[in-house]
Design an enzyme around this catalytic site. Structure first.
Site, PDB file in Angstrom:
ATOM      1  N   HIS A  46       0.821  -1.206   0.000  1.00  0.00           N
ATOM      2  CA  HIS A  46       0.000   0.000   0.000  1.00  0.00           C
ATOM      3  C   HIS A  46       0.862   1.266   0.000  1.00  0.00           C
ATOM      4  O   HIS A  46       0.561   2.217   0.692  1.00  0.00           O
ATOM      5  CB  HIS A  46      -0.919   0.015   1.229  1.00  0.00           C
ATOM      6  CG  HIS A  46      -1.933  -1.070   1.244  1.00  0.00           C
ATOM      7  ND1 HIS A  46      -2.556  -1.494   2.388  1.00  0.00           N
ATOM      8  CD2 HIS A  46      -2.453  -1.817   0.244  1.00  0.00           C
ATOM      9  CE1 HIS A  46      -3.401  -2.457   2.102  1.00  0.00           C
ATOM     10  NE2 HIS A  46      -3.357  -2.675   0.802  1.00  0.00           N
ATOM     11  N   HIS A  89      -6.744  -0.178   3.405  1.00  0.00           N
ATOM     12  CA  HIS A  89      -6.291  -0.539   2.072  1.00  0.00           C
ATOM     13  C   HIS A  89      -6.528   0.648   1.150  1.00  0.00           C
ATOM     14  O   HIS A  89      -7.451   1.430   1.341  1.00  0.00           O
ATOM     15  CB  HIS A  89      -7.039  -1.770   1.576  1.00  0.00           C
ATOM     16  CG  HIS A  89      -6.796  -2.976   2.426  1.00  0.00           C
ATOM     17  ND1 HIS A  89      -6.606  -4.228   1.918  1.00  0.00           N
ATOM     18  CD2 HIS A  89      -6.705  -3.114   3.772  1.00  0.00           C
ATOM     19  CE1 HIS A  89      -6.411  -5.100   2.896  1.00  0.00           C
ATOM     20  NE2 HIS A  89      -6.476  -4.434   4.038  1.00  0.00           N
TER      21      HIS A  89
END
Length: 509
Positions: free
Chosen positions: A443, A487
């Site tokens: 990420h 996320h």
């Protein structure tokens, strides 16, 4: 699709100091749709206000945001009810049904799903909608799946209907090496050309020129690397590499942030786990046949269907000596992800449960730098994982919470043994385990960060235009000034939707 494949860039992190010099793989999508086409297809959460601008794939909206219309954050989604699941299991109120990107609850369920629900308590609370604006708790992962298959950015935003447009041309197997200065103005150097090579052949370089502007969307790794090779970055550093400076922007490549991830696995008393088809050829063939026939089977659902978010206790000593990195009281520090099998190639025998755990409020900041002036060489990727004490403390507490959760009633007579049972419940013991096992959630953000228009730091202004330049805009996760506590797919899609509005407005499209 991860690792040594034609659709993965094959990056690796530089040896991580806090992990005893371990080298961690860092997959990035080398394919249309980027990393959304190769990571898991679960969905993630926004937990910090991105007020400056007015999303393994996970889809969360997180704590309530100070926006005029919170639906702005998930306007890209098209939520689809996949079955008659009772509303007490999942509240879809906070979803849009009008967007392009299909999401919904996972179709395939396993025995593990109900065991997670049965183990909830006053400490581990149930949450019927992680997307309600209050994500703390445990519940279902909405997944990016359509008709039993991965629904990536390319399948949503570059579908056949859009590829047929006469003003859209998609060139594959092209590797951008630089953006080129095409002129000068009172507002700064003008960048309206792009240099690229085809099929990795550096003997001939192509150039295309934009009439209005160049939009760079190469991600938190690719975008700063292209900028640096273009002479946009710290002038002194670039000149030391033999790259002529075109625009002195020292923050290019800095501020890299990542979510740290580790996991614990247990052998379990069950046959209903991934091992039924990941290790057994007959089971794999049966799962594939079921998917071909009905677009169902375990292959129609990502490996994680349940997720939980937790905060550090208010009384934790680290919060008395270190500023809370969370955006507010509804923002989690810790994520737990439940996988119905072994995390990676399984042992030759046995069935397994894995719980991955992550720090979603990392304070460690790293960088993307260049090893040389070769534009096809991999950049140096160093997120400095677990580089701060609060990040280490958060991962320790995530480890402890993971162990504690599986002592719940839903796991009675289910757990056979913990594979890491020898790890003592001490800071030193857990730290040793984390040094040996910590990886990332893929990420990465922040390497071309946004800042106020008059700020001297940062890389882009709130309109996503590169500071001090004309004709160059960045639209990807590199512009986030800090990493979302979740996320990143949904935040990236939201950014792109907002960017499209900005671009259409300025060019009167």
């Amino acid at each position: 699709m991860l690792g040594d494949t034609e659709v993965d860039w094959g990056y690796k992190l530089t040896p991580q100091a806090a992990l005893d010099g371990r080298v961690v793989p860092y997959p990035r999508g080398f394919v249309l749709g980027g990393s959304s086409a190769i990571s898991e297809s679960c969905t993630g959460l926004i937990s910090r206000p991105f007020a400056l601008i007015g999303a393994k794939i996970t889809w969360f909206v997180g704590p309530a945001l100070p926006l005029d219309d919170p639906l702005r954050w998930w306007q890209s989604e098209k939520y689809t009810v996949v079955d008659s699941r009772d509303a007490t299991e999942y509240d879809a109120t906070h979803h849009s049904t009008a967007g392009l990107h299909h999401i919904g609850l996972p179709v395939a369920q396993s025995d593990l799903d109900q065991r997670v629900i049965q183990s909830l308590s006053d400490e581990f609370l149930f949450n019927s909608s992680i997307n309600s604006g209050k994500p703390i708790g445990f519940g279902w992962f909405p997944v990016s799946v359509k008709d039993g298959a991965r629904n990536s950015a390319v399948s949503s935003y570059l579908a056949q209907a859009y590829l047929a447009r006469p003003n859209l041309h998609v060139l594959v197997k092209a590797h951008v090496t630089r953006v080129l200065q095409t002129g000068a103005s009172d507002a700064g150097p003008v960048f309206r050309a792009v240099e690229f090579v085809q099929n990795g052949d550096v003997s001939f370089k192509y150039t295309v020129t934009a009439a209005k502007e160049v939009i760079l969307s190469a991600g938190a790794v690719g975008t700063p690397a292209i900028l640096l090779h273009s002479g946009i970055g710290d002038a002194k550093v670039l000149e030391g590499l033999g790259i002529k400076s075109t625009l002195n922007l020292p923050d290019v490549g800095r501020n890299l942030s990542e979510h740290t991830l580790s996991a614990i696995s247990w052998e379990v008393n069950s046959k209903d786990t991934f091992e039924a088809f990941t290790r057994d050829s007959a089971g794999k063939e049966a799962a594939e046949k079921q998917w071909r026939d009905s677009k169902t089977s375990p292959l129609s659902t990502p490996p994680c269907t349940q997720v939980g978010f937790l905060r550090l206790p208010k009384s934790h000593s680290i919060l008395s000596t270190t500023a809370d990195p969370a955006a507010g009281p509804n923002t989690p520090h810790i994520e737990l992800i439940f996988l119905n099998g072994f995390f990676g190639p399984p042992p030759p025998t046995g069935n397994y449960l894995t719980v991955a755990f992550a720090c979603v409020t990392p304070t460690s900041l790293g960088s993307i730098t260049l090893a040389s002036n070769d534009p096809l060489a991999h950049p140096i990727i160093d997120p400095k994982l677990l580089g701060t004490e609060i990040d280490r403390v958060t991962m320790r507490e995530a480890f402890r919470a993971t162990r504690k959760f599986v002592t719940g009633p839903g796991f009675k007579d289910y757990i056979v043994r913990e594979l890491s049972a020898e790890v003592p419940d001490t800071d030193e013991g857990i730290d040793a385990y984390l040094k040996a096992t910590t990886a990332v959630e893929f990420h990465g953000t922040g390497t071309a960060k946004m800042s106020a228009k008059d700020a001297k730091d940062g890389v882009v202004n709130p309109d996503l235009l590169v500071k001090g330049a004309v004709g160059l805009r960045i639209v990807d996760a590199s512009v986030f000034p800090f990493i979302p506590s979740a996320h990143t797919m949904l935040p990236i899609y939201a950014l792109a939707e907002r960017a499209s509005d900005l671009i259409k407005a300025v060019h009167k499209i």
